[in-house]
Design an enzyme around this catalytic site. Structure first.
Site, PDB file in Angstrom:
ATOM      1  N   ILE A 103       0.839  -1.208   0.000  1.00  0.00           N
ATOM      2  CA  ILE A 103       0.000   0.000   0.000  1.00  0.00           C
ATOM      3  C   ILE A 103       0.870   1.253   0.000  1.00  0.00           C
ATOM      4  O   ILE A 103       0.383   2.358   0.226  1.00  0.00           O
ATOM      5  CB  ILE A 103      -0.907   0.035   1.259  1.00  0.00           C
ATOM      6  CG1 ILE A 103      -0.060   0.030   2.545  1.00  0.00           C
ATOM      7  CG2 ILE A 103      -1.887  -1.142   1.261  1.00  0.00           C
ATOM      8  CD1 ILE A 103      -0.830   0.504   3.779  1.00  0.00           C
ATOM      9  N   HIS A 119      -4.299  -4.387  -2.307  1.00  0.00           N
ATOM     10  CA  HIS A 119      -4.700  -4.038  -0.942  1.00  0.00           C
ATOM     11  C   HIS A 119      -4.919  -2.540  -0.750  1.00  0.00           C
ATOM     12  O   HIS A 119      -4.903  -2.046   0.365  1.00  0.00           O
ATOM     13  CB  HIS A 119      -3.666  -4.574   0.074  1.00  0.00           C
ATOM     14  CG  HIS A 119      -3.651  -6.077   0.144  1.00  0.00           C
ATOM     15  ND1 HIS A 119      -2.548  -6.812   0.526  1.00  0.00           N
ATOM     16  CD2 HIS A 119      -4.615  -6.998  -0.135  1.00  0.00           C
ATOM     17  CE1 HIS A 119      -2.841  -8.109   0.471  1.00  0.00           C
ATOM     18  NE2 HIS A 119      -4.076  -8.251   0.078  1.00  0.00           N
ATOM     19  N   CYS A 127     -15.346   8.411   2.904  1.00  0.00           N
ATOM     20  CA  CYS A 127     -16.223   8.534   4.077  1.00  0.00           C
ATOM     21  C   CYS A 127     -17.041   7.252   4.203  1.00  0.00           C
ATOM     22  O   CYS A 127     -17.664   6.817   3.226  1.00  0.00           O
ATOM     23  CB  CYS A 127     -17.148   9.741   3.918  1.00  0.00           C
ATOM     24  SG  CYS A 127     -18.426   9.811   5.197  1.00  0.00           S
ATOM     25  N   CYS A 130     -21.139   8.580   3.829  1.00  0.00           N
ATOM     26  CA  CYS A 130     -21.729   9.073   2.564  1.00  0.00           C
ATOM     27  C   CYS A 130     -20.904   8.642   1.350  1.00  0.00           C
ATOM     28  O   CYS A 130     -21.263   8.949   0.222  1.00  0.00           O
ATOM     29  CB  CYS A 130     -21.881  10.588   2.587  1.00  0.00           C
ATOM     30  SG  CYS A 130     -20.328  11.498   2.428  1.00  0.00           S
ATOM     31  N   GLY A 191       9.551 -10.801  -3.460  1.00  0.00           N
ATOM     32  CA  GLY A 191       9.336 -10.344  -2.087  1.00  0.00           C
ATOM     33  C   GLY A 191       7.957 -10.643  -1.544  1.00  0.00           C
ATOM     34  O   GLY A 191       7.381  -9.848  -0.817  1.00  0.00           O
ATOM     35  N   SER A 192       7.419 -11.794  -1.911  1.00  0.00           N
ATOM     36  CA  SER A 192       6.139 -12.198  -1.325  1.00  0.00           C
ATOM     37  C   SER A 192       6.210 -13.664  -0.939  1.00  0.00           C
ATOM     38  O   SER A 192       6.672 -14.490  -1.718  1.00  0.00           O
ATOM     39  CB  SER A 192       4.978 -12.002  -2.305  1.00  0.00           C
ATOM     40  OG  SER A 192       3.782 -12.487  -1.713  1.00  0.00           O
ATOM     41  N   SER A 193       5.762 -13.971   0.265  1.00  0.00           N
ATOM     42  CA  SER A 193       5.714 -15.361   0.703  1.00  0.00           C
ATOM     43  C   SER A 193       4.404 -16.021   0.294  1.00  0.00           C
ATOM     44  O   SER A 193       4.182 -17.199   0.568  1.00  0.00           O
ATOM     45  CB  SER A 193       5.886 -15.443   2.218  1.00  0.00           C
ATOM     46  OG  SER A 193       7.164 -14.947   2.560  1.00  0.00           O
TER      47      SER A 193
HETATM   48 ZN   LIG Z   1     -19.463  11.758   4.558  1.00  0.00          ZN
END
Ligand SMILES: [Zn+2]
Length: 252
Positions: A103, A119, A127, A130, A191-193
């Site tokens: 991320i 991810h 929000c 809304c 780099g990922s298991s």
């Molecule tokens: Zn809102």
């Protein structure tokens, strides 16, 4: 022939190469694997109580207290040599798409153009009442870095667009990643298991669809048996060597 050379030859012979990256790709940038039990991040906190969508809805303050150190790390982190190597492979015309579990935005900051973030990311927030989407601009970033709860005008709370425990992966991104897995003729896992499902299904889908595979990871993984080249090592050391080997082949 070394494994590095073998990987370089597979890349050079490929028509549509895709990379799949995970937490190990960013450890050289100082970002711990926040889903890993030994990262230290979960010693005090139960992930389900702080980083799940249910916890967020019940008590956003706890979530923002938890994410605060991570938010600081993300601001300070810089792309590393592994990110740079993938940019080079893209510029040479081999790498078409990066599918990432991270991320941290570091692929984009390094200069990679097509990145599918399974991810989510911290560039925007939504929000939860809304569904208004706002950019995480410097002002909102400061609110998060101070551990405060960012509030929407409607009285709801803004949640960064990262996928929490208990949330579905973003459908559009997952569909695109699935299509890339089916289409590619070479997959590089870096780099990922491959322990976090359903994201970890994607490399297996690529191999089932006929792609060759290279994996570079510090530890052995369940994917190793399906890969054509397995390199146990740090991506920040290995990927630049692979990119260099491809460049050398191109120069021949
Ligand atoms: Zn809102």
């Amino acid at each position: 022939m070394t494994k590095i050379q073998r990987a370089a030859e597979l890349i050079r012979a490929s028509k549509h190469m895709v990379a799949f990256t995970g937490a190990g790709h960013s450890t050289a940038s100082g970002i711990p694997d926040f889903r890993s039990p030994d990262s230290g991040l979960w010693e005090k906190d139960n992930p389900m109580l702080v980083a799940s969508i249910w916890a967020f809805r019940l008590n956003p303050k706890t979530f923002f207290n938890w994410i605060r150190p991570m938010a600081h790390l993300l601001v300070e982190a810089r792309p590393n040599a592994a990110h740079q190597a993938l940019v080079e492979l893209e510029e040479m015309g081999f790498l078409k798409t990066i599918i990432t579990q991270n991320i941290d935005n570091l692929h984009q900051r390094a200069g990679s153009r097509r990145v599918l973030e399974l991810h989510g990311h911290m560039r925007e927030a939504t929000c939860i009442r809304c569904y208004k989407v706002v950019p995480i601009d410097p002002e909102l970033q400061q609110v998060i870095l101070r551990g405060k709860v960012p509030e929407c005008g409607c009285g709801g709370v803004f949640k960064p667009n990262v996928i929490l425990f208990g949330e579905q992966l973003p459908v559009k991104v997952l569909n695109e990643a699935t299509a890339e897995a089916r289409r590619c003729d070479l997959l590089l896992v870096a780099g990922s298991s491959l322990e976090v499902a359903p994201a970890s299904d994607i490399p297996f889908l690529a191999v089932e669809s006929g792609a060759q595979a290279i994996i570079v990871n510090l530890q052995p993984t369940s994917f190793d048996a399906y890969a054509h080249v397995v390199i146990d090592g740090d991506v920040a050391e290995i990927l630049p060597q692979i990119a260099q080997a491809v460049r050398d082949l191109e120069a021949c």
